[in-house]
Design an enzyme around this catalytic site. Structure first.
Site, PDB file in Angstrom:
ATOM      1  N   CYS A   1     -36.571   3.025  48.322  1.00 58.81           N
ATOM      2  CA  CYS A   1     -36.636   3.871  49.512  1.00 58.81           C
ATOM      3  C   CYS A   1     -37.116   5.266  49.111  1.00 58.81           C
ATOM      4  O   CYS A   1     -36.836   5.749  48.014  1.00 58.81           O
ATOM      5  CB  CYS A   1     -35.262   3.964  50.169  1.00 58.81           C
ATOM      6  SG  CYS A   1     -35.299   4.908  51.728  1.00 58.81           S
TER       7      CYS A   1
ATOM      8  N   ASP B   1     -36.049   7.941  50.173  1.00 59.28           N
ATOM      9  CA  ASP B   1     -34.906   8.865  50.232  1.00 59.28           C
ATOM     10  C   ASP B   1     -34.842   9.745  48.979  1.00 59.28           C
ATOM     11  O   ASP B   1     -34.877   9.245  47.852  1.00 59.28           O
ATOM     12  CB  ASP B   1     -33.619   8.024  50.371  1.00 59.28           C
ATOM     13  CG  ASP B   1     -32.410   8.888  50.727  1.00 59.28           C
ATOM     14  OD1 ASP B   1     -32.118   9.840  49.985  1.00 59.28           O
ATOM     15  OD2 ASP B   1     -31.760   8.597  51.744  1.00 59.28           O
TER      16      ASP B   1
ATOM     17  N   ARG C   1     -32.588  11.193  47.511  1.00 58.50           N
ATOM     18  CA  ARG C   1     -31.397  11.131  46.656  1.00 58.50           C
ATOM     19  C   ARG C   1     -31.457  10.024  45.609  1.00 58.50           C
ATOM     20  O   ARG C   1     -30.506   9.844  44.840  1.00 58.50           O
ATOM     21  CB  ARG C   1     -30.150  10.946  47.529  1.00 58.50           C
ATOM     22  CG  ARG C   1     -29.909  12.105  48.481  1.00 58.50           C
ATOM     23  CD  ARG C   1     -28.891  11.765  49.539  1.00 58.50           C
ATOM     24  NE  ARG C   1     -29.378  10.734  50.452  1.00 58.50           N
ATOM     25  CZ  ARG C   1     -28.686  10.248  51.486  1.00 58.50           C
ATOM     26  NH1 ARG C   1     -27.458  10.689  51.716  1.00 58.50           N
ATOM     27  NH2 ARG C   1     -29.198   9.329  52.271  1.00 58.50           N
TER      28      ARG C   1
ATOM     29  N   HIS D   1     -30.559   0.903  49.597  1.00 53.33           N
ATOM     30  CA  HIS D   1     -29.349   1.700  49.383  1.00 53.33           C
ATOM     31  C   HIS D   1     -28.512   1.724  50.653  1.00 53.33           C
ATOM     32  O   HIS D   1     -29.054   1.764  51.766  1.00 53.33           O
ATOM     33  CB  HIS D   1     -29.695   3.133  48.935  1.00 53.33           C
ATOM     34  CG  HIS D   1     -30.405   3.946  49.974  1.00 53.33           C
ATOM     35  ND1 HIS D   1     -29.760   4.915  50.711  1.00 53.33           N
ATOM     36  CD2 HIS D   1     -31.677   3.917  50.429  1.00 53.33           C
ATOM     37  CE1 HIS D   1     -30.622   5.455  51.555  1.00 53.33           C
ATOM     38  NE2 HIS D   1     -31.789   4.863  51.408  1.00 53.33           N
TER      39      HIS D   1
ATOM     40  N   CYS E   1     -28.821   3.851  54.388  1.00 53.27           N
ATOM     41  CA  CYS E   1     -30.271   4.088  54.515  1.00 53.27           C
ATOM     42  C   CYS E   1     -30.605   4.530  55.946  1.00 53.27           C
ATOM     43  O   CYS E   1     -30.302   3.827  56.918  1.00 53.27           O
ATOM     44  CB  CYS E   1     -31.038   2.821  54.169  1.00 53.27           C
ATOM     45  SG  CYS E   1     -32.837   3.043  54.219  1.00 53.27           S
TER      46      CYS E   1
HETATM   47 CO    CO Z   1     -33.297   4.791  52.759  1.00 54.72          CO
END
Ligand code: CO
Length: 211
Positions: A42, A44, A46, A98, A101
């Protein structure tokens, strides 16, 4: 200092740190790559692939997008897979989702998100395929977590459908496709133990592409 400028200072510090450990570091880095892993994760912010896997630059080929999707007609994702499997000859292809998400959560609401709709519809399709199991989970958080796992599994299937994965695995025993989930709450990676061989045998009844 402005955050933007700070990045270049960080970069210089990083270069210095690498060179202090190995003066030849960038000579070696520039010489080429032969990663064992392709990581599809992803976007993302993080979840930095190298960092969570404890791998150095050069050790993992990375593709990231919203909700770690491998859409059948996505030229970008499939170019990455083809290059990693055929040319870099990676041994492991990982789809890593994750919990928590944002993309998966958005696909569980009725909000119109414009251009994101067709992308997130891929996740709604995963929900439809597994509707019975998901509808039976009463707790909304638990249901979202399960959808994250099932989404990873379905994206693994999309990877396994490709000609390059089928052909090379049957010839060489690699690459093996894995599904993982990263947990933001404890930083741990969970291997979903996707039954790669079983999925391959099963999907080849329909998606078989000859060697
Ligand atoms: Co995500």
């Amino acid at each position: 200092m402005e955050r933007y400028k700070q990045v270049f200072e960080n970069n210089k510090a990083w270069v210095g740190q690498k060179l202090s450990h190995d003066p030849e570091y960038f000579v070696k880095l520039a010489a080429g790559q032969s990663p064992d892993f392709l990581y599809i994760g992803c976007a993302d912010s993080r979840i930095p692939a190298n960092e969570i896997m404890g791998l150095e630059p050069g050790e993992v080929f990375v593709h990231r997008n919203i909700a770690n999707l491998v859409v059948n007609t996505d030229l970008n994702a499939h170019s990455v897979i083809e290059y990693a499997v055929e040319h870099l000859r990676v041994k492991h292809v990982i789809v890593c989702g994750h919990y928590g998400c944002g993309g998966v959560n958005a696909a569980m609401t009725s909000q119109d998100l414009g251009l994101l709709n067709p992308w997130l519809r891929e996740i709604r399709d995963v929900y439809r395929l597994h509707r019975k199991e998901l509808d039976a989970i009463e707790d909304a958080t638990a249901r979202a977590k399960r959808l994250v796992e099932l989404n990873v599994q379905e994206q693994c299937i999309h990877v396994i459908k490709t000609a390059c994965v089928q052909k090379r695995y049957l010839k060489e025993g690699y690459p093996i496709v894995h599904g993982w989930v990263f947990d933001l709450h404890d930083g741990l990676l969970k291997d979903l133990d996707i039954p790669f061989e079983g999925i391959l045998a099963n999907i080849r009844e329909i998606y078989r592409l000859e060697v």
